[in-house]
Design an enzyme around this catalytic site. Structure first.
Site, mmCIF file in Angstrom:
data_model
loop_
_atom_site.group_PDB
_atom_site.id
_atom_site.type_symbol
_atom_site.label_atom_id
_atom_site.label_comp_id
_atom_site.label_asym_id
_atom_site.label_seq_id
_atom_site.Cartn_x
_atom_site.Cartn_y
_atom_site.Cartn_z
ATOM 1 N N ALA B 61 0.857 -1.184 0.000
ATOM 2 C CA ALA B 61 0.000 0.000 0.000
ATOM 3 C C ALA B 61 0.894 1.235 0.000
ATOM 4 O O ALA B 61 1.506 1.564 1.017
ATOM 5 C CB ALA B 61 -0.915 -0.004 1.220
ATOM 6 N N GLU B 62 0.978 1.906 -1.130
ATOM 7 C CA GLU B 62 1.940 3.004 -1.277
ATOM 8 C C GLU B 62 1.573 4.219 -0.428
ATOM 9 O O GLU B 62 2.446 4.882 0.126
ATOM 10 C CB GLU B 62 2.062 3.414 -2.748
ATOM 11 N N ASP B 86 7.829 3.338 -10.970
ATOM 12 C CA ASP B 86 7.283 4.666 -11.257
ATOM 13 C C ASP B 86 5.764 4.723 -11.330
ATOM 14 O O ASP B 86 5.122 5.571 -10.744
ATOM 15 C CB ASP B 86 7.873 5.181 -12.581
ATOM 16 N N HIS B 131 5.350 0.362 -16.000
ATOM 17 C CA HIS B 131 6.693 0.065 -15.493
ATOM 18 C C HIS B 131 7.774 0.871 -16.198
ATOM 19 O O HIS B 131 8.948 0.529 -16.120
ATOM 20 C CB HIS B 131 7.002 -1.429 -15.648
#
Ligand SMILES: Cc1ncc(C[n+]2csc(CCOP(=O)(O)OP(=O)(O)O)c2C)c(N)n1
Ligand SMILES: [Mg+2]
Lengths: 377, 335
Positions: B61-62, B86, B131
């Protein structure tokens, strides 16, 4: 049937009825047993002062002295009760309506108004009171509280057995916030790290115009259980029960038992903010239902019935509240705007060539205005 | 001076190791950075040596990673977060822009958040969707953040340590296509202070990598290598190109860029991100403002088109490769 009644159920911890009578609870009564007359009067005093402050702030907004105000009206029981359970070393991450908790942390209530007067985005030194700044992005501070609690763990201040060192972190948020990803992520991070955290949700029945039924189809406390976090629903208009459930959760956190989710069932008696018009979405009958359950009336009845509210105390408190109101009014009115160039202060903690050059340009631009006109700009 | 020939990834690994050794408050957090060592192995071996409390495998969970890093920083820690790729930084975008970037400001300087967010970024590795992206301008647009990108192993080693030493939050963009590049890196000499005017390789400074007289070519991160190649090729054709490695995207080291363009009179900027509203646009504006009477040609940009990052089989046609950079250099010379 109001949404409130729909979601209210027998699972609510209550130690004081709306009529001011103490009721027994096998788990939580012992946690409040030591609250003597002095302790209850201290809670009563905080609730009365915060309500006076809150009303003053609303008036100041109406007079144009504040741009906006978010009232704590009706939520004093949940806020002051939980605040009184905190130890000095505990750390609080509030949302934006926790004026009652601020009072228990010794924050000068006047400073809460800097934000709403538009002269400061913060307003007090968080580390002086272990009371973080208000956060306006719903739910995002619950993650800061979780990370802070993970830091407390790393500092070795959990489960030492020393009550002056063991530390817990509490974060306050609303019913609407429980739908945010950040609150759910906070529950995940707190659970898997066994963080010393109390997630204190004030279910005040409304997220602006949306009732809690638009956020959940189960009692909010059930959310915590899904994450493996012990959860409890408390009557948030019962200051004694709010104290007791928070005391239990804090003890669990400090001793290494991990996080707890508290749903304090309460009511936002005022508008969402001074910009809101609740008559568009809720009934007068609902307001009346909750007015009968006012947290301050409830404790006052109890103190009166137990002969714990001496006339002198009540008179002094009224005088103190009046004086507080006067001080708030004069303090707020004395605050002028910050200098325009102060907008460049503290963008970075280290030198920054872009900010520095923009400030230099702005200051030279400002200086081209003749001093006689300067004040009028 | 002990130099070692190591990869870009190993250089960051060594910088992280050194920071972990020197400051007990430094900790790493991210997805799969522990036993696995990260999907690019940048944290290889650190979990074993520093343990799970300092090299933390987080939940997936960013927003949670950055949000809890903010809390840890408020408690006195110096978290270094890894965002796996990214394209997966966006769940954390709110925490980064509304919280991380503003805490120092809104607390009137009472609170600082020394948080580093490492982001493997850019394309050229034949990856699937999400990506290969270059979101750096979104963060450079946000006051309160520093945004940097090293282009080579030696800078990677020094800059990661400078970023961790910074009292301000730093978005640290690592060109993943360069992870396997090798170079000699001095692992002994301490990194210069991050932000002082006296430090020529501080976190605030661009660097002239190759001197030239006809055109200034500005690049950063993954685009520096093709820029250097372009300069070498142009030299063979008789054009002298000065190459500047930007290193810092926010703040911009405008003085270094301006000094060069006043000398050459021409300027090309290359980056992988879409050029529309990008870093190159900002550079073009600033260079034009300060070099108007020195310019022989408009500042030109070479970079991504206004399309989502394309599929891998045609990504080389999207990237600012050698040919496209040379084409832009030729174009500036026609004015
Ligand atoms: C992320 C985000 N979305 C929307 C808003 C606008 N907003 C401010 S308060 C609020 C309702 C919050 O309800 P709740 O969490 O129940 O807290 P309460 O105001 O009732 O105390 C909304 C939608 C916001 N501040 N942040
Ligand atoms: Mg609410």
């Amino acid at each position: 049937m109001s949404p409130a009644e729909h979601l209210a159920d027998a699972g609510l911890v209550q130690l004081l009825t709306p009529a001011g009578e103490r009721v027994d609870h096998p788990v939580y009564s012992p946690l409040a047993a030591h609250l003597d007359g002095d302790a209850l009067r201290a809670m009563y005093r905080d609730m009365v002062l915060v309500r006076r402050f809150d009303n003053e702030a609303t008036s100041l907004q109406r007079q144009g002295e504040l741009g906006l105000w978010a009232q704590s009206l009706g939520q004093e029981g949940a806020q002051v009760g939980s605040g009184h359970a905190l130890a000095p070393q505990d750390y609080v991450f509030p949302s934006y309506r926790e004026h009652g908790v601020a009072q228990t942390r010794g924050v000068d209530l006047a400073n809460l108004l800097r934000l709403f007067r538009g002269i400061d985005h913060g307003g007090w030194d968080p580390t002086a009171h272990n009371f973080h700044l208000y956060t306006l992005v719903i739910g995002s501070h619950t993650l800061h509280a979780t990370g802070y609690a993970m830091g407390v763990q790393r500092d070795g201040l959990v489960g030492t057995g020393d009550p002056t060192r063991d530390t817990a972190v509490v974060t306050y948020f609303g019913d609407g916030a429980t739908s945010q990803g950040d609150v759910n992520e906070a529950l995940v991070f707190a659970a898997v790290n066994n963080a010393p955290l109390v997630l204190f949700c004030q279910n005040n029945q409304w997220a602006i115009s949306e009732p809690t039924t638009r956020q959940a189809r189960v009692p909010l406390a059930d959310r915590g259980l899904g994450f493996g976090v012990p959860s409890v629903r408390v009557d948030g208009n019962d200051v004694i029960a709010s104290y007791a459930v928070t005391a239990e959760a804090l003890e669990r956190a400090r001793s290494g038992g991990g996080p707890t989710f508290i749903e304090a069932f309460t009511y936002r008696m005022g508008a969402h903010t001074t910009s809101d018009d609740p008559t568009r979405y809720r009934s007068a009958a609902e307001d009346e239902y909750w007015r009968q359950r006012d947290p301050i009336d409830r404790l006052r009845l109890h103190l009166e019935q137990t002969d714990e509210l001496p006339a002198a105390f009540a008179t002094d408190l009224e005088a103190e509240a009046v004086a507080l109101g006067e001080r708030i009014r004069s303090t707020v009115r004395s605050w002028g705007p910050p200098t325009p160039a102060s907008m460049f202060d503290h963008v970075y903690a280290s030198p920054n060539s872009v900010v520095d050059s923009e400030r230099a340009w702005f200051e030279s631009y400002e200086s081209t205005f003749a001093p006689t006109q300067g004040g009028a700009r | 001076m002990t130099t070692e020939r190591i990869t870009f990834a190993k250089a960051i690994n060594s910088g992280l190791r050194r920071a972990l050794e020197q400051d007990p408050k430094v900790l790493l957090m991210g997805e799969d950075i522990g036993a696995l060592g990260g999907v690019f192995r940048v944290t290889d071996g650190l979990h074993k040596d520093f343990g799970p409390d300092r090299v933390v495998d987080t939940p997936l969970a960013e927003s949670g990673i950055v949000g809890t890093a903010i809390g840890l920083a408020l408690r006195g820690y110096r978290p270094v977060c890894e965002i796996q790729f990214d394209g997966f930084i966006f769940p954390a975008f709110d925490q980064i822009t509304t919280q991380l970037a503003k805490m120092h400001y809104r607390s009137q300087g009472r609170l600082t958040l020394p948080v580093v967010i490492r982001v493997p970024f850019g394309g050229g590795i034949g990856a699937i969707e999400h990506h290969s992206e270059s979101p750096e301008a979104l963060f450079a647009h946000t006051p309160g953040l520093r945004v940097v990108s090293p282009s080579n192993p030696a800078d990677a080693y020094a800059m990661i340590q400078q970023a961790i030493a910074s009292p301000d939050p730093v978005l640290f963009f690592e060109p993943k296509v360069r992870y396997w590049d090798k170079a000699d890196v001095d692992l002994e000499t301490p990194a210069e202070p991050p932000h002082t005017d006296a430090a020529p390789t501080g976190l605030d400074r661009a660097r002239v990598l190759r001197e030239g007289t006809d055109v200034t070519l500005i690049a950063y991160g993954p685009s520096v290598a093709p820029a250097l190649k372009a300069a070498a090729t142009a030299a063979a054709e008789g054009t002298s190109v000065e190459v500047i490695d930007l290193r810092t995207i926010s703040p911009l080291d405008t003085d270094t860029l301006v000094a060069s363009v006043r000398k050459t009179g021409r300027c090309v900027v290359a980056h992988e991100a879409p050029v529309l509203y990008g870093t190159g646009a900002e550079i073009a504006a600033r260079v034009t403002e300060r070099c108007f009477f020195h310019l022989q040609a408009p500042v030109l940009r070479v970079g991504g088109f206004h399309v989502p990052y394309p599929v891998a089989k045609i990504e080389q046609d999207y990237l600012p490769n050698l040919d496209r950079i040379l084409e832009a250099i030729d174009r500036t010379l026609t004015f």
